[in-house]
Structures are given as structure tokens and as C-alpha cells.
Design a protein around this motif. Sequence first.
Motif, short mmCIF file in Angstrom:
data_model
loop_
_atom_site.label_atom_id
_atom_site.label_comp_id
_atom_site.label_asym_id
_atom_site.label_seq_id
_atom_site.Cartn_x
_atom_site.Cartn_y
_atom_site.Cartn_z
N SER A 120 0.79 -1.22 0.11
CA SER A 120 0.13 -0.15 -0.06
C SER A 120 0.82 1.31 0.03
CB SER A 120 -0.92 0.07 1.23
OG SER A 120 -0.20 0.26 2.37
N ALA A 121 0.57 2.34 -0.86
CA ALA A 121 1.04 3.48 -0.74
C ALA A 121 1.36 4.21 0.59
CB ALA A 121 0.57 4.56 -1.72
N ALA A 122 0.06 4.27 1.25
CA ALA A 122 0.20 4.79 2.72
C ALA A 122 1.07 4.07 3.63
CB ALA A 122 -1.26 4.60 3.20
N ALA A 126 4.67 5.25 2.50
CA ALA A 126 5.02 6.62 2.94
C ALA A 126 5.32 6.72 4.57
CB ALA A 126 3.76 7.61 2.95
N ASN A 160 3.31 4.63 -6.84
CA ASN A 160 2.17 5.60 -6.66
C ASN A 160 3.01 6.86 -6.36
OD1 ASN A 160 -0.06 7.33 -6.18
ND2 ASN A 160 -1.32 5.51 -5.38
N GLU A 207 2.53 10.20 -6.65
CA GLU A 207 1.58 11.24 -5.77
C GLU A 207 1.62 11.00 -4.36
OE1 GLU A 207 -1.99 11.93 -7.71
OE2 GLU A 207 -0.95 12.72 -9.53
N ALA A 208 1.21 9.50 -4.02
CA ALA A 208 1.13 9.01 -2.65
C ALA A 208 2.35 9.42 -1.76
CB ALA A 208 0.46 8.08 -2.53
#
Length: 333
Positions: free
Chosen positions: A89-91, A94, A114, A116-117
Amino acid sequence: MNRISRPLLAAGCAAALLFVAGCSSESGGRRAQEEAEDLAAGRADTPRIRIAMITHGGRGDTFWDIVRKGAEDAASKDNAELIYSGDPSAAGQASLIENAIDQDVDGIALTMANPEALADAIAEAQAAGIPVVGLNAGLPAWQDAGLLSYFGQDEGVAGRAFGDRLNELDAQHVVCVIHEQGNISQEQRCGGLAETFEGETENLYVDGADLPAVRSTIEAKLRQDGSIDYVAALGAPYALAAVDAVSGAGSDAEIATFDLNPELATAIEDGDIQFAVDQQPYLQGYLAVDALWLYNANGNVSGGGTEPVLTGPAFVDRDNVEAVAEFAANGTR
């Protein structure tokens, strides 16, 4: 002074000088020994650094084992501690970047499936003075994100080359299996394929985290449409699942794929899979870590900061798989 006392005095003075020299150079001697041990082990003698590698790799995808192997080998050579982590997952990615910032690492290597994320977390790392390089995913966006360098293949170029190869094989109807929805690299592969392929193409979305579901979804598609004569997979485990799906559906469809692993190399040798596109994931992991060491040690920037360092595409088929299989078995291809 007699003949005996003079040599004894000279020897005593020499011993005293050696003692003083030995005392004054004790720390230097230890340093020299450490450097010798590093050289003997094939390690750099530069100060030890810590590098975080963060990928979007999920469970069951052996591709990331190869990336990690390359990163670990480079870290060993460069006297670096590697902190490897992954999250589909991008979250989650991050959050891992933020964790690396909190650990005050000396460099971050990451994938941008991803972009942008991840933009805010990457900017936070750069604001903290941490150099960041990209690998594998995010080629169109790496410069906009301010990354120092990028290591990987141009997925659009690879996809177009894949389509050309299918034309040479007289394929007519291809289904391109995307196993990570939202991954721009996978969309680029299938998009590039569609650009050059002269037959019919369509995308099939599957859950890459569930290989049995991947197989059943492909099998159902083949049962539904008997005109499909090629399955294009985007990763080795999914291509191998497609082999079982083709058999289960009683289909005559052939299979080709992006990426390799030892089992897939064997499948090419056996004729179960026609060809694979190798983007050399070991090289991606190795070069990303090595680039961060070079930047820390000497201020070097691979690609001049303006051009990506391409690691693929290269085709592997029955004509050349024997030369690659040995390295695949070692976990480096």
C-alpha cells in the motif's frame, strides 16, 4: 665505555624508541588492522552508513527477493547497514519513509508505484538532508520528485518490445494480467504492449496477493473466451499460475511474461512459457544502494541526475535461457 657496553646501550635505545613508537601508533595500528580486515572481506573502508530500502513488494512475489539480494550484496561491499522493508500500500510505504527519517538514515532507496501518494514523505526526507534514489517503479516521475538517480527499465519501451515479439509469434488475441491495481508500471507495460501488438488486447485485473485466486480468475477468462491465444503475465509467480490456469481450462493459449525467477527459467526450458522480459532486479537493488554509498563517500550522482540508468529490457527464451538459468538458481536473476 668498553666494547660490550656500547652495543647494549644502542640496543637499549633502539628498544626504547620502538616502545615509544609502538605506544604512539597503537590506535593507528588498530585502524590499519581494521582496514586490512575490510579489504580482505571485500568491504569499503569508508565510515559505516545506514541505508533504508523501501519497496511496494507484496508477499509471494519472488521478484523482490532478487532486488533485496542485490541490495544486500552492495551493502556488504560498501560497509553499509541495509534496512529493508516493503508494503504493497502507498500509505504503508509513506509511513516506512517517515520511519527511515526518524532513524536518521544516510540514504533512502525507494520504489514509486504511486508517486503522488509518496510525494510528501519524499519531500520530508529531502528536507531532512537525506539523499533519495528511485528504483524499479516511478520512471516518469522521479525527476519531478527530486530524486538523485533512478535505476530500472522503461516500462513503456518494454511493453512495446513485448508486443513486437508477440507479432513475430503470430499471436492474435492477448490478455494482459495486471496483479497490482494502481501500479503505474504495470499499466505502462500493458499499455506499451497494446501500442505495438497488431491483434486484440485486453487487460485482466487479479489479486496478486492471492495466487490461487489469480489462477482461478485466469482460468475462468480462458474458459469464457476460447479465442485468447496468449496470456501476458507481469511477474514470474503469476506466469506460473497461468500455466496451471491454461491446463485447467483446457486451453491452447501460450504464456509469456515479464520478470524471472528460478522456477520460471525452468518453465521456459520445458516449453511451458515462451519467453520472459528480464529487467535485472538484482542490478536495480545493487545499483541503488551503491549509488547512495557513492554519493555519501564521493558526491557522485549516477546518470548525472538527468537520465535514468536502464537495467532492461532483455528477452529470455529457449535459445538463451541456459546461460541465464545458472544465475537464476543463485537468486540473482
